[in-house]
Design a protein around this motif. Structure first.
Motif, PDB file in Angstrom:
ATOM      1  N   ASN A 152      -3.100   3.219  -7.800  1.00 33.54           N
ATOM      2  CA  ASN A 152      -3.154   4.184  -8.903  1.00 33.54           C
ATOM      3  C   ASN A 152      -2.344   3.715 -10.101  1.00 33.54           C
ATOM      4  OD1 ASN A 152      -4.717   5.863  -7.347  1.00 33.54           O
ATOM      5  ND2 ASN A 152      -3.319   7.606  -7.421  1.00 33.54           N
TER       6      ASN A 152
ATOM      7  N   ASN B 175      -4.921  -4.299   1.571  1.00 37.18           N
ATOM      8  CA  ASN B 175      -6.235  -3.934   2.121  1.00 37.18           C
ATOM      9  C   ASN B 175      -7.361  -4.090   1.104  1.00 37.18           C
ATOM     10  OD1 ASN B 175      -5.153  -3.038   4.702  1.00 37.18           O
ATOM     11  ND2 ASN B 175      -4.285  -1.324   3.551  1.00 37.18           N
ATOM     12  N   GLY B 176      -7.025  -4.617  -0.064  1.00 38.59           N
ATOM     13  CA  GLY B 176      -8.038  -4.812  -1.103  1.00 38.59           C
ATOM     14  C   GLY B 176      -8.334  -3.577  -1.916  1.00 38.59           C
ATOM     15  N   MET B 177      -7.462  -2.590  -1.863  1.00 36.67           N
ATOM     16  CA  MET B 177      -7.666  -1.339  -2.600  1.00 36.67           C
ATOM     17  C   MET B 177      -6.877  -1.344  -3.903  1.00 36.67           C
ATOM     18  SD  MET B 177      -9.711   0.172  -0.542  1.00 36.67           S
ATOM     19  CE  MET B 177      -9.756   1.835  -1.238  1.00 36.67           C
ATOM     20  N   GLU B 178      -7.453  -0.707  -4.927  1.00 39.71           N
ATOM     21  CA  GLU B 178      -6.735  -0.556  -6.187  1.00 39.71           C
ATOM     22  C   GLU B 178      -5.568   0.404  -6.017  1.00 39.71           C
ATOM     23  OE1 GLU B 178      -8.896   0.445  -9.682  1.00 39.71           O
ATOM     24  OE2 GLU B 178     -10.193  -1.324  -9.599  1.00 39.71           O
TER      25      GLU B 178
ATOM     26  N   LYS C 162      -9.061 -10.018  -2.366  1.00 34.91           N
ATOM     27  CA  LYS C 162     -10.476 -10.356  -2.518  1.00 34.91           C
ATOM     28  C   LYS C 162     -10.683 -11.848  -2.773  1.00 34.91           C
ATOM     29  CE  LYS C 162     -12.122  -5.837  -4.109  1.00 34.91           C
ATOM     30  NZ  LYS C 162     -12.806  -5.092  -5.200  1.00 34.91           N
TER      31      LYS C 162
ATOM     32  N   ASP D  80      -4.258   8.144 -13.490  1.00 26.65           N
ATOM     33  CA  ASP D  80      -4.622   8.594 -12.142  1.00 26.65           C
ATOM     34  C   ASP D  80      -3.596   9.611 -11.650  1.00 26.65           C
ATOM     35  OD1 ASP D  80      -6.777   6.810 -12.017  1.00 26.65           O
ATOM     36  OD2 ASP D  80      -5.479   5.184 -11.345  1.00 26.65           O
TER      37      ASP D  80
ATOM     38  N   LEU E 250      -4.282  -5.772  -6.329  1.00 25.95           N
ATOM     39  CA  LEU E 250      -4.710  -4.911  -5.228  1.00 25.95           C
ATOM     40  C   LEU E 250      -3.658  -4.845  -4.133  1.00 25.95           C
ATOM     41  CD1 LEU E 250      -8.306  -6.408  -4.949  1.00 25.95           C
ATOM     42  CD2 LEU E 250      -7.574  -4.458  -6.339  1.00 25.95           C
ATOM     43  N   ASP E 251      -3.781  -3.838  -3.260  1.00 29.27           N
ATOM     44  CA  ASP E 251      -2.887  -3.797  -2.115  1.00 29.27           C
ATOM     45  C   ASP E 251      -3.398  -4.747  -1.038  1.00 29.27           C
ATOM     46  OD1 ASP E 251      -4.832  -2.507  -0.532  1.00 29.27           O
ATOM     47  OD2 ASP E 251      -3.931  -0.523  -0.762  1.00 29.27           O
TER      48      ASP E 251
ATOM     49  N   SER F 146       0.823  -1.213   0.000  1.00 29.66           N
ATOM     50  CA  SER F 146       0.000   0.000   0.000  1.00 29.66           C
ATOM     51  C   SER F 146       0.856   1.261   0.000  1.00 29.66           C
ATOM     52  CB  SER F 146      -0.926   0.008   1.215  1.00 29.66           C
ATOM     53  OG  SER F 146      -0.184  -0.132   2.413  1.00 29.66           O
TER      54      SER F 146
END
Length: 245
Positions: A156, A151-154, A125, A160, A148-149, A57
């Motif tokens: 950039n 934490n499940g976040m995309e 995920k 972006d 994903l990181d 992340s």
């Protein structure tokens, strides 16, 4: 006549049982071969599973000076543990290579592909990223929506703000180290000043349609090893992390 009929009927029954048994044996053998083939090809790999792959992340904040492979691995381990206690119980490795050294005797290179276990690997995920080391380097599903990181976040990508699609790897497309003549790992991941590092594009896109633009692990070299230099070419010092065990 009745005796002959009974003998004939008995022989037909025995033959039928033998045929059925033979067919059953052939079917069992065929099933066994099919199961063995499935294991070899990886076709029996579950479509979902616990997290065993992520992009960090954040970088470590000191450019490409990661404290060597040991520091990079510790960063992956720490982030995995913070995100999920069960994930933290596994052994995590950064996807990084280090060239060998010439000498007498010389030192062989360290290859990212050899550091990360055998797979399969899943994102935060639970989505399948790659079934095996071979699949990872020829057929993986890494892309902006899947890489994903922890934490499940995309993360950039190109387009972006800021663009952070440059992921440090120091590796060739097949996951092996480069020859030692040119610095491709910011001095074995210990420099935040001189040198350069090879990066990949996790979003599989770049300024051109050439293959290098679309490579997840071997796109181009960074402008330098400082945090500012990594940012200049579209990165922030992020890493790929894989559960090796």
């Amino acid at each position: 006549a009745n005796m002959k009929n009974r003998i004939a009927l008995t022989l037909v029954t025995v033959a039928s049982v033998a045929i059925v048994a033979g067919c059953s044996t052939v079917k069992s053998a065929t099933d066994a071969v099919s199961r063995k083939a499935a294991v070899v090809t990886g076709s029996d790999v579950p479509a979902t599973g616990p997290m065993s792959f992520f992009i960090t992340s954040a970088g470590m904040g000191n450019g490409a000076d990661l404290g060597g492979l040991e520091g990079a691995d510790a960063h992956c381990q720490s982030l995995a543990t913070s995100a999920d206690a069960s994930a933290g119980s596994r052994t995590w490795r950064a996807y990084l290579s280090v060239p060998g050294k010439f000498g007498n005797p010389g030192e062989p290179g360290i290859h990212a592909r050899d550091r990360i276990g055998s797979g399969p690997w899943y994102n935060a995920k639970g989505e399948l990223i790659a079934k095996s080391v071979e699949d990872l380097h020829n057929g993986n599903s890494i892309g902006k929506a899947s890489a994903l990181d922890e934490n499940g976040m995309e993360v950039n990508g190109r387009g972006d703000k800021p663009n952070e699609h440059d992921i440090l790897t120091g590796s060739r497309a097949d996951g092996t180290a480069f020859a030692p003549q040119t610095d491709t790992t910011c001095k074995a991941w210990t420099s935040s000043d001189e040198g350069s590092a090879v990066v990949g594009h996790h979003d599989r896109t770049g300024p051109l349609s050439d293959n290098w633009s679309k490579s997840w692990n071997f796109s181009h070299q960074s402008a330098g090893c400082s945090q500012e230099a990594l940012v200049k070419t579209g990165g922030s010092g992020r890493l790929y992390c894989f559960a090796a065990k």
